[in-house]
Design a protein around this motif. Structure first.
Motif, short mmCIF file in Angstrom:
data_model
loop_
_atom_site.label_atom_id
_atom_site.label_comp_id
_atom_site.label_asym_id
_atom_site.label_seq_id
_atom_site.Cartn_x
_atom_site.Cartn_y
_atom_site.Cartn_z
N ILE A 45 0.85 -1.19 0.00
CA ILE A 45 0.00 0.00 0.00
C ILE A 45 0.89 1.25 0.00
CG2 ILE A 45 -1.83 -1.18 1.24
CD1 ILE A 45 -0.93 0.27 3.78
N GLN A 46 0.26 2.39 -0.26
CA GLN A 46 0.97 3.66 -0.16
C GLN A 46 0.97 4.11 1.29
OE1 GLN A 46 -0.90 6.45 -2.91
NE2 GLN A 46 0.81 6.19 -4.33
N GLY A 47 2.14 4.45 1.80
CA GLY A 47 2.21 4.95 3.16
C GLY A 47 1.83 3.91 4.19
N VAL A 48 1.10 4.35 5.21
CA VAL A 48 0.70 3.48 6.30
C VAL A 48 -0.82 3.30 6.28
CG1 VAL A 48 2.64 4.27 7.72
CG2 VAL A 48 0.42 5.42 7.92
N PRO A 49 -1.36 2.28 6.97
CA PRO A 49 -2.82 2.16 7.07
C PRO A 49 -3.40 3.34 7.82
CG PRO A 49 -1.71 0.60 8.53
CD PRO A 49 -0.66 1.18 7.65
N LYS A 108 14.62 -9.92 11.50
CA LYS A 108 14.99 -8.58 11.96
C LYS A 108 14.44 -7.49 11.05
CE LYS A 108 19.56 -8.56 9.67
NZ LYS A 108 19.29 -7.44 8.76
N ASP A 109 14.08 -7.87 9.82
CA ASP A 109 13.60 -6.88 8.85
C ASP A 109 12.08 -6.91 8.65
OD1 ASP A 109 16.24 -6.07 8.33
OD2 ASP A 109 16.49 -7.64 6.82
N VAL A 110 11.38 -7.89 9.24
CA VAL A 110 9.95 -8.04 8.96
C VAL A 110 9.15 -8.17 10.26
CG1 VAL A 110 8.18 -9.52 7.94
CG2 VAL A 110 10.30 -9.09 6.70
N THR A 111 8.10 -7.36 10.36
CA THR A 111 7.16 -7.46 11.47
C THR A 111 5.77 -7.70 10.91
OG1 THR A 111 8.46 -5.89 12.80
CG2 THR A 111 6.18 -6.30 13.50
N ARG A 112 5.07 -8.65 11.52
CA ARG A 112 3.69 -8.94 11.13
C ARG A 112 2.76 -8.51 12.26
NH1 ARG A 112 4.31 -13.73 7.18
NH2 ARG A 112 6.57 -13.73 6.86
N TYR A 113 1.60 -8.00 11.90
CA TYR A 113 0.63 -7.54 12.89
C TYR A 113 -0.68 -8.30 12.75
CZ TYR A 113 3.59 -3.43 13.82
OH TYR A 113 4.62 -2.58 14.16
N HIS A 145 7.96 -4.36 6.04
CA HIS A 145 9.37 -4.59 5.72
C HIS A 145 10.15 -3.36 6.13
CE1 HIS A 145 12.56 -5.86 2.51
NE2 HIS A 145 12.94 -6.06 3.74
N HIS A 146 11.04 -3.53 7.11
CA HIS A 146 11.85 -2.42 7.59
C HIS A 146 13.09 -2.28 6.71
CE1 HIS A 146 9.22 -2.71 11.04
NE2 HIS A 146 9.61 -3.96 11.26
N GLN A 147 13.17 -1.16 6.00
CA GLN A 147 14.28 -0.93 5.08
C GLN A 147 14.98 0.39 5.42
OE1 GLN A 147 12.01 -1.31 1.30
NE2 GLN A 147 13.31 -3.09 0.92
N PRO A 148 16.20 0.59 4.92
CA PRO A 148 16.93 1.83 5.24
C PRO A 148 16.17 3.10 4.89
CG PRO A 148 18.41 0.22 4.26
CD PRO A 148 17.03 -0.35 4.14
N ASP A 149 15.33 3.05 3.84
CA ASP A 149 14.59 4.25 3.45
C ASP A 149 13.24 4.37 4.17
OD1 ASP A 149 13.37 2.12 2.20
OD2 ASP A 149 13.01 3.19 0.31
N GLY A 150 13.00 3.48 5.13
CA GLY A 150 11.75 3.54 5.88
C GLY A 150 10.99 2.23 5.85
N ASP A 151 9.84 2.22 6.52
CA ASP A 151 9.00 1.02 6.57
C ASP A 151 8.09 0.95 5.34
OD1 ASP A 151 10.10 0.37 8.97
OD2 ASP A 151 8.42 1.09 10.19
#
Length: 416
Positions: free
Chosen positions: A51-55, A122-127, A140-146
């Motif tokens: 998706i674009q941005g965050v929920p 370390k790079d992935v969180t599920r909710y 997906h946590h990446q250097p340029d943001g989530d």
């Protein structure tokens, strides 16, 4: 331009919306079969879309009449009856609901307090929802943001928004998994990548050599577990005790919208969950796919796969004693319960959120088990030496959010 799509989990504790770039729709994405996705969700495959941005918080706008101030009272309506000698109404005053406006900023990020976070790397969180277990987000946590992705089953509409374009990580299943059941959509064959997109492609009917070399029918125990390992159990082969439950037919075998109730109630007490049917020595259990709104919204995914197993055949590792789902003190530790409708209980892991079971209060001794928890290392993800898949119907296909996906799955099952 952007397109907003509303979404929710089954219990509606999480009501939200997500944003897509309109010119990118429909988005063609993957169906993931990796071991991590299967065992964290309980599903045989997981479909999510970026998706674009965050929920975002869901935009709501409700209004009611204002509450009268101190000392003021609402007067009865002139049509409520005749008045007394003083001209006052004989009827009690009409009490109107207080006035309230609740408008969420369309760009306000979703409050995540009702979600449980589970890190699979370390790079992935599920909710997932703390109440009904719906897996809603993958980050997906990446250097340029989530970078956020939403579970497609939570979306209130998918047609024109997202479609499955290919399978990935099919190699993890060791037997093709659900990719053998979902072969094409709207006439377009789905590629089957062994690992990520662009990796080696696997043919239909592929099985890993390790599975082919094992003598599966000789096994008397099928292991199953969630990703974190808190929920672990074994399934045993049918015995005489496996015939003791009595149960109506499920929609998987008798479509509820067209089958007379007198048949659904199973008047001849057929032990339909055992296969071969009417065999003196059944060796397998019935399994199938469901697309009902309850399964979809309590898992977060459009297809939930169940195997119907007598409770006596679902046992604790080591002791071999049947698990208990009724008595709180005897229930498996870490198993959380959600009542999705009166008398229907769904069970999931409180740590990783994996769907584990559903059962009915009026049929305590027959349980639906999430096939995604099967230990693929010994039998493959489809566990065909233990399960006979229903290939004539996808349960509740009439209520699927994506009818094209339902039809594709049914067509693929008939060819499998």
């Amino acid at each position: 331009m952007t397109t907003f799509v509303d979404a929710t989990c089954q219990c509606e504790l999480l009501r939200f919306r997500v944003t897509f770039a309109t010119d990118s729709l429909p988005i063609t994405d993957d169906l993931c079969h990796c071991n991590t996705c299967r065992h964290t969700s309980g599903q045989m495959a997981v479909h999510r879309v970026s998706i674009q941005g965050v929920p975002l918080e869901r935009f709501e706008n409700t209004s009611r009449m204002p509450t009268p101030g101190p000392g003021n009272h609402w007067q009865g309506h002139a049509n409520h009856g005749t008045g007394n000698a003083n001209g006052n109404s004989l009827h009690p005053p009409t009490i109107l609901e207080p006035f309230e406006i609740n408008i969420a900023d369309p760009e306000e990020p979703l409050d995540l307090n009702d979600l449980i976070a589970y890190k699979t790397s370390k790079d992935v969180t599920r909710y997932f929802c703390s109440s009904c277990s719906a897996h809603l987000f993958w980050v997906h946590h990446q250097p340029d943001g989530d970078h956020w992705a939403v579970a497609v089953g939570a979306l209130e509409r998918t047609e024109g928004i997202v479609k499955i374009g290919y399978h990935i990580w099919v190699g993890d299943t060791l037997d093709g998994g659900m990719a053998d059941h979902l072969r094409s959509i709207e006439g377009v064959p789905l590629k089957r990548y062994k690992e990520a997109l662009g990796s080696e492609e696997l043919p239909l009917g592929w099985k890993d050599k390790s599975i082919l070399e094992k003598k599966q029918p000789d096994q008397n125990k099928l292991q199953a577990h969630c990703h974190c390992g808190k929920i672990t159990f074994d399934i045993t082969r049918p015995t005489e005790a496996s015939t003791e439950p009595s149960s109506p037919y499920p929609d998987l075998l008798c479509p509820y919208d067209v089958t007379h109730l007198s048949k659904i109630t199973n008047p001849h007490d057929e032990k339909w969950w055992l296969r071969p049917t009417n065999s003196p020595l059944p060796t397998k259990y019935v399994a199938g796919h469901c697309m009902c709104p309850f399964c979809r919204r309590s898992s977060g995914f459009e297809v939930q796969s169940w195997a119907y197993i007598p409770l006596v055949n679902i046992v604790e590792p080591g002791s071999g004693m049947p698990i208990c789902l009724e008595e709180e003190s005897k229930r498996p530790k870490g198993l959380k319960q959600y009542i999705s409708s009166p008398g229907i209980y769904r069970e999931f892991c409180e740590t990783c959120g994996a769907s584990a079971f559903w059962w009915r209060a009026d049929v305590l001794d027959l349980v639906a088990v999430s096939v995604g928890l099967v230990d693929e290392a010994s039998v493959g993800a489809r566990a065909e030496d233990w399960l006979e898949w229903q290939k004539n119907r996808v349960s509740y296909i009439e209520r699927a959010v994506s009818r094209s996906l339902g039809k594709a799955l049914e067509d693929g099952l008939k060819m499998a």
